[in-house]
Design a protein around this motif. Sequence first.
Motif, short mmCIF file in Angstrom:
data_model
loop_
_atom_site.label_atom_id
_atom_site.label_comp_id
_atom_site.label_asym_id
_atom_site.label_seq_id
_atom_site.Cartn_x
_atom_site.Cartn_y
_atom_site.Cartn_z
N GLN A 7 -42.55 -45.46 -28.54
CA GLN A 7 -42.43 -46.50 -27.51
C GLN A 7 -42.94 -46.01 -26.15
OE1 GLN A 7 -38.25 -47.42 -27.89
NE2 GLN A 7 -37.61 -46.06 -26.26
N ALA A 8 -42.93 -44.69 -25.94
CA ALA A 8 -43.54 -44.14 -24.73
C ALA A 8 -44.92 -43.66 -25.14
CB ALA A 8 -42.71 -42.97 -24.21
N GLY A 9 -45.94 -44.37 -24.75
CA GLY A 9 -47.26 -43.93 -25.23
C GLY A 9 -48.41 -44.78 -24.75
N ARG A 10 -49.49 -44.66 -25.51
CA ARG A 10 -50.79 -45.10 -24.98
C ARG A 10 -50.97 -46.60 -24.86
NH1 ARG A 10 -54.06 -41.80 -29.17
NH2 ARG A 10 -52.16 -42.36 -30.24
N TYR A 11 -50.10 -47.42 -25.48
CA TYR A 11 -50.25 -48.87 -25.30
C TYR A 11 -49.79 -49.30 -23.91
CZ TYR A 11 -45.24 -49.43 -25.81
OH TYR A 11 -43.89 -49.35 -25.57
N ASP A 40 -37.73 -48.85 -18.41
CA ASP A 40 -37.87 -49.60 -17.15
C ASP A 40 -38.59 -50.92 -17.39
OD1 ASP A 40 -36.64 -47.59 -15.73
OD2 ASP A 40 -38.51 -46.58 -15.18
N ARG A 41 -39.62 -50.89 -18.24
CA ARG A 41 -40.42 -52.10 -18.46
C ARG A 41 -39.64 -53.16 -19.24
NH1 ARG A 41 -45.90 -54.23 -19.79
NH2 ARG A 41 -46.92 -52.52 -18.70
N THR A 95 -33.14 -54.51 -20.98
CA THR A 95 -32.12 -54.60 -22.04
C THR A 95 -32.72 -54.97 -23.40
OG1 THR A 95 -31.71 -56.88 -21.45
CG2 THR A 95 -30.27 -55.23 -20.44
N LEU A 96 -34.05 -55.15 -23.46
CA LEU A 96 -34.65 -55.45 -24.77
C LEU A 96 -34.75 -54.21 -25.65
CD1 LEU A 96 -37.49 -57.96 -23.82
CD2 LEU A 96 -35.35 -58.45 -25.03
N LEU A 97 -34.55 -53.02 -25.07
CA LEU A 97 -34.54 -51.79 -25.88
C LEU A 97 -33.13 -51.20 -25.88
CD1 LEU A 97 -37.84 -49.92 -24.88
CD2 LEU A 97 -37.24 -50.79 -27.17
N ASP A 98 -32.71 -50.72 -27.04
CA ASP A 98 -31.36 -50.15 -27.17
C ASP A 98 -31.37 -48.64 -27.33
OD1 ASP A 98 -29.81 -52.67 -27.24
OD2 ASP A 98 -31.02 -53.03 -29.04
N GLY A 99 -32.54 -48.02 -27.24
CA GLY A 99 -32.59 -46.57 -27.38
C GLY A 99 -33.84 -46.00 -26.73
N SER A 100 -33.80 -44.70 -26.46
CA SER A 100 -34.97 -44.01 -25.92
C SER A 100 -35.20 -42.75 -26.74
CB SER A 100 -34.73 -43.66 -24.45
OG SER A 100 -33.59 -42.84 -24.32
N ILE A 101 -36.41 -42.21 -26.67
CA ILE A 101 -36.73 -40.97 -27.39
C ILE A 101 -37.49 -40.06 -26.44
CG2 ILE A 101 -38.77 -42.07 -28.47
CD1 ILE A 101 -38.18 -40.13 -30.93
N ILE A 102 -37.08 -38.80 -26.42
CA ILE A 102 -37.64 -37.88 -25.43
C ILE A 102 -39.14 -37.74 -25.63
CG2 ILE A 102 -37.20 -35.75 -26.76
CD1 ILE A 102 -36.86 -36.24 -22.93
N LEU A 108 -45.28 -56.60 -27.96
CA LEU A 108 -44.06 -55.87 -28.31
C LEU A 108 -42.84 -56.60 -27.78
CD1 LEU A 108 -42.52 -53.54 -29.55
CD2 LEU A 108 -42.90 -52.22 -27.45
N LYS A 109 -42.99 -57.18 -26.59
CA LYS A 109 -41.87 -57.92 -25.99
C LYS A 109 -41.43 -59.08 -26.89
CE LYS A 109 -40.43 -59.86 -21.63
NZ LYS A 109 -40.86 -60.52 -20.41
#
Length: 365
Positions: A34-38, A70-71, A74-81, A349-350
């Motif tokens: 989810q953190a990446g080139r798109y 940030d983008r 609340t539509l995301l429930d998790g993050s990955i380092i 994705l949204k």
Amino acid sequence: MSTAESFPPLKNDLLLRAARGEKVERAPIWIMRQAGRYLPEFHEVRKNHSFFEICRTPELACELTLQPIDRYGTLLDGSIIFSDILVIPQALGLEVEMIAGRGPVFNDPLVTPDDLSRLKKDVDVDKELGYVYDAITLTRHKLEGRVPLFGFIGAPWTLMAYMIEGGGSKTLSKAKSWLWKYPTETHGLLQKITDVSVDFLVGQVRAGAQLLQVFDSWAGELSPYDFNKFSLPYIQQISTKVRQRLAEANLPDVPMVIFAKGAWFALEDLTDIGYNVVSLDWTIDPAYARKVTKDKVVLQGNMDPSVLYGGDEAIRETATRMVHAFGKDGKHIANLGHGILPTVDPEALKVYLETVQRVSAEIRK
Ligand SMILES: Cc1c2[nH]c(c1CCC(=O)O)Cc1[nH]c(c(CCC(=O)O)c1C)Cc1[nH]c(c(CCC(=O)O)c1C)Cc1[nH]c(c(C)c1CCC(=O)O)C2
């Protein structure tokens, strides 16, 4: 180093509860890569820094981890380092670069077992990969409890394959030839990667990771027989030893996720090796997966990432079908069936995130 007690309290624990198999009000959702080139904001940072420079700079790794949070709010429930599975081969002494248009490239891959002598004997994982721990700790603070944070590793077989192929490969013929030509050395290498992986995952939890995912991206390249011999025992060791070590160190017993891409044949075995969650690619039908896994694990996934190119209507229709197929009784963490592709429109994705959250809440009312 910060202790868990000093992190901001978690405001959205849906992902953690679902990963532990609790009944929850709707399926939590996060996205591999989810953190990446798109994301255009990723390229803004990336144009000034090499990929591994970002990984090694906690402030930058933290900034990129937070970009999707940030983008999408609340539509995301998790993050990955923000990091990479290839930091372990680097810690073992191999040089890896990320080349535009080609992906990861090893300067001097392993060719024969003689090359194993080039790997470090005793790896001080906490020293070599302390930059990942610092990124995790910083990110836990900057997340301010919005969502939980994943740590991760690549599975031993997948990492071994990269270390021998020297990068991406269509057939993995070089790495696979080791399995039959040099079985003893292969098991030695897989064990070495496993030992480092255990230390690294424990360190990530100590630093603040709240869930762990193991990516066996090349699992599906092995026959069932070879998967059982060269991958399954090592990913099982990882979950067993990580849990032992976490308990001994009085660290939280975090949920663990296994993603063995392409290994549909291993689905039943994967439910019995100590992972709370089994992540599915899009080639596995959710109802079939539920039947085979006998509800012993939480399932994660699994829309085909390419549907995000299919227009809003196709995304809504496919996402709705997926949520229904995983069922209203829970035990589902929504994701894609593999990482989001680099040319996807962030607005697509949204649509996926919104649809999954809405439909899964509706069917559980
Ligand atoms: C196989 C694998 C790798 N890395 C990873 C895997 C397992 C998941 C999978 O199967 O896709 C895991 C990974 N890589 C990255 C993350 C960061 C966190 C996230 O998921 O948001 C994660 C979890 C960042 C990255 N890793 C990479 C990028 C792009 C780097 C760039 O800017 O050029 C990012 C954001 C590069 C990378 N890293 C790797 C490849 C093959 C490539 C190039 C091709 C590609 O991107 O898919 C190895």
